[in-house]
Design a protein around this motif. Structure first.
Motif, PDB file in Angstrom:
ATOM      1  N   LEU A 209       0.825  -1.206   0.000  1.00 36.91           N
ATOM      2  CA  LEU A 209       0.000   0.000   0.000  1.00 36.91           C
ATOM      3  C   LEU A 209       0.861   1.259   0.000  1.00 36.91           C
ATOM      4  O   LEU A 209       1.943   1.275   0.596  1.00 36.91           O
ATOM      5  N   ASP A 210       0.345   2.313  -0.631  1.00 36.65           N
ATOM      6  CA  ASP A 210       1.048   3.590  -0.603  1.00 36.65           C
ATOM      7  C   ASP A 210       0.637   4.368   0.655  1.00 36.65           C
ATOM      8  O   ASP A 210      -0.132   3.874   1.487  1.00 36.65           O
ATOM      9  N   ALA A 211       1.133   5.586   0.791  1.00 31.79           N
ATOM     10  CA  ALA A 211       0.866   6.395   1.981  1.00 31.79           C
ATOM     11  C   ALA A 211      -0.616   6.737   2.142  1.00 31.79           C
ATOM     12  O   ALA A 211      -1.061   7.033   3.251  1.00 31.79           O
TER      13      ALA A 211
ATOM     14  N   GLU B  38       2.723  -1.777  -8.776  1.00 32.81           N
ATOM     15  CA  GLU B  38       4.069  -2.355  -8.892  1.00 32.81           C
ATOM     16  C   GLU B  38       4.932  -1.731  -7.827  1.00 32.81           C
ATOM     17  O   GLU B  38       4.786  -0.541  -7.549  1.00 32.81           O
ATOM     18  N   PRO B  39       5.796  -2.431  -7.205  1.00 34.35           N
ATOM     19  CA  PRO B  39       6.132  -3.836  -7.432  1.00 34.35           C
ATOM     20  C   PRO B  39       5.024  -4.753  -6.923  1.00 34.35           C
ATOM     21  O   PRO B  39       4.127  -4.317  -6.220  1.00 34.35           O
ATOM     22  N   VAL B  40       5.136  -6.020  -7.263  1.00 35.73           N
ATOM     23  CA  VAL B  40       4.155  -7.031  -6.869  1.00 35.73           C
ATOM     24  C   VAL B  40       4.841  -8.057  -5.978  1.00 35.73           C
ATOM     25  O   VAL B  40       5.964  -8.480  -6.241  1.00 35.73           O
ATOM     26  N   SER B  41       4.147  -8.450  -4.923  1.00 37.31           N
ATOM     27  CA  SER B  41       4.680  -9.473  -4.032  1.00 37.31           C
ATOM     28  C   SER B  41       4.610 -10.841  -4.689  1.00 37.31           C
ATOM     29  O   SER B  41       3.600 -11.180  -5.311  1.00 37.31           O
ATOM     30  N   PRO B  42       5.648 -11.644  -4.502  1.00 36.94           N
ATOM     31  CA  PRO B  42       5.530 -13.045  -4.909  1.00 36.94           C
ATOM     32  C   PRO B  42       4.490 -13.749  -4.031  1.00 36.94           C
ATOM     33  O   PRO B  42       4.121 -13.236  -2.974  1.00 36.94           O
TER      34      PRO B  42
ATOM     35  N   GLY C 235      11.798  -9.096   4.951  1.00 35.88           N
ATOM     36  CA  GLY C 235      13.001  -8.676   5.656  1.00 35.88           C
ATOM     37  C   GLY C 235      14.142  -8.338   4.717  1.00 35.88           C
ATOM     38  O   GLY C 235      14.964  -7.463   5.005  1.00 35.88           O
ATOM     39  N   GLU C 236      14.194  -9.011   3.592  1.00 36.04           N
ATOM     40  CA  GLU C 236      15.261  -8.786   2.618  1.00 36.04           C
ATOM     41  C   GLU C 236      14.950  -7.646   1.658  1.00 36.04           C
ATOM     42  O   GLU C 236      15.870  -7.092   1.045  1.00 36.04           O
ATOM     43  N   THR C 237      13.688  -7.286   1.487  1.00 38.82           N
ATOM     44  CA  THR C 237      13.321  -6.337   0.429  1.00 38.82           C
ATOM     45  C   THR C 237      12.638  -5.065   0.909  1.00 38.82           C
ATOM     46  O   THR C 237      12.354  -4.192   0.089  1.00 38.82           O
ATOM     47  N   TRP C 238      12.393  -4.916   2.195  1.00 42.46           N
ATOM     48  CA  TRP C 238      11.577  -3.796   2.655  1.00 42.46           C
ATOM     49  C   TRP C 238      12.168  -2.437   2.295  1.00 42.46           C
ATOM     50  O   TRP C 238      11.436  -1.511   1.964  1.00 42.46           O
ATOM     51  N   ARG C 239      13.482  -2.304   2.325  1.00 41.44           N
ATOM     52  CA  ARG C 239      14.079  -1.005   1.988  1.00 41.44           C
ATOM     53  C   ARG C 239      13.802  -0.634   0.528  1.00 41.44           C
ATOM     54  O   ARG C 239      13.485   0.507   0.211  1.00 41.44           O
ATOM     55  N   GLY C 240      13.944  -1.600  -0.356  1.00 39.79           N
ATOM     56  CA  GLY C 240      13.654  -1.359  -1.771  1.00 39.79           C
ATOM     57  C   GLY C 240      12.189  -1.038  -1.993  1.00 39.79           C
ATOM     58  O   GLY C 240      11.852  -0.163  -2.798  1.00 39.79           O
TER      59      GLY C 240
ATOM     60  N   ASP D 113      10.408   2.395  -3.441  1.00 45.18           N
ATOM     61  CA  ASP D 113       9.479   2.376  -4.585  1.00 45.18           C
ATOM     62  C   ASP D 113       8.124   2.984  -4.234  1.00 45.18           C
ATOM     63  O   ASP D 113       7.181   2.900  -5.020  1.00 45.18           O
ATOM     64  N   GLY D 114       7.996   3.558  -3.033  1.00 42.65           N
ATOM     65  CA  GLY D 114       6.753   4.223  -2.655  1.00 42.65           C
ATOM     66  C   GLY D 114       5.791   3.387  -1.840  1.00 42.65           C
ATOM     67  O   GLY D 114       4.677   3.823  -1.555  1.00 42.65           O
TER      68      GLY D 114
END
Length: 69
Positions: A11-13, A20-24, A37-42, A46-47
């Motif tokens: 979700l955005d703000a 996009e991006p889309v969760s696996p 845990g591995e991707t939260w910063r990215g 991405d908003g």
């Protein structure tokens, strides 16, 4: 046998689902949480502001605010 599915709703703000991006899709909650845990910063870059883990379409955990990280 149908396996359970875990997926992050991103979700955005404003609380709107981001296209996009889309969760696996994951077959285990552990794998979904590890991916976050591995991707939260990215994702935050991405908003994506908030994520919710869905289990077979229903919210399974409290929302996670990525802006607090």
């Amino acid at each position: 046998m149908i396996r359970a599915q875990w997926v992050w709703e991103l979700l955005d703000a404003d609380g709107m689902v981001v296209p996009e991006p889309v969760s696996p899709v994951f077959t285990a909650q552990f794998d979904a949480e590890q991916w976050l845990g591995e991707t939260w910063r990215g994702l935050a870059g991405d908003g994506v502001a908030v994520v919710r883990l869905l289990h077979d379409g229903a919210q399974a955990t409290p929302p996670v605010d990525l802006r607090a990280g």
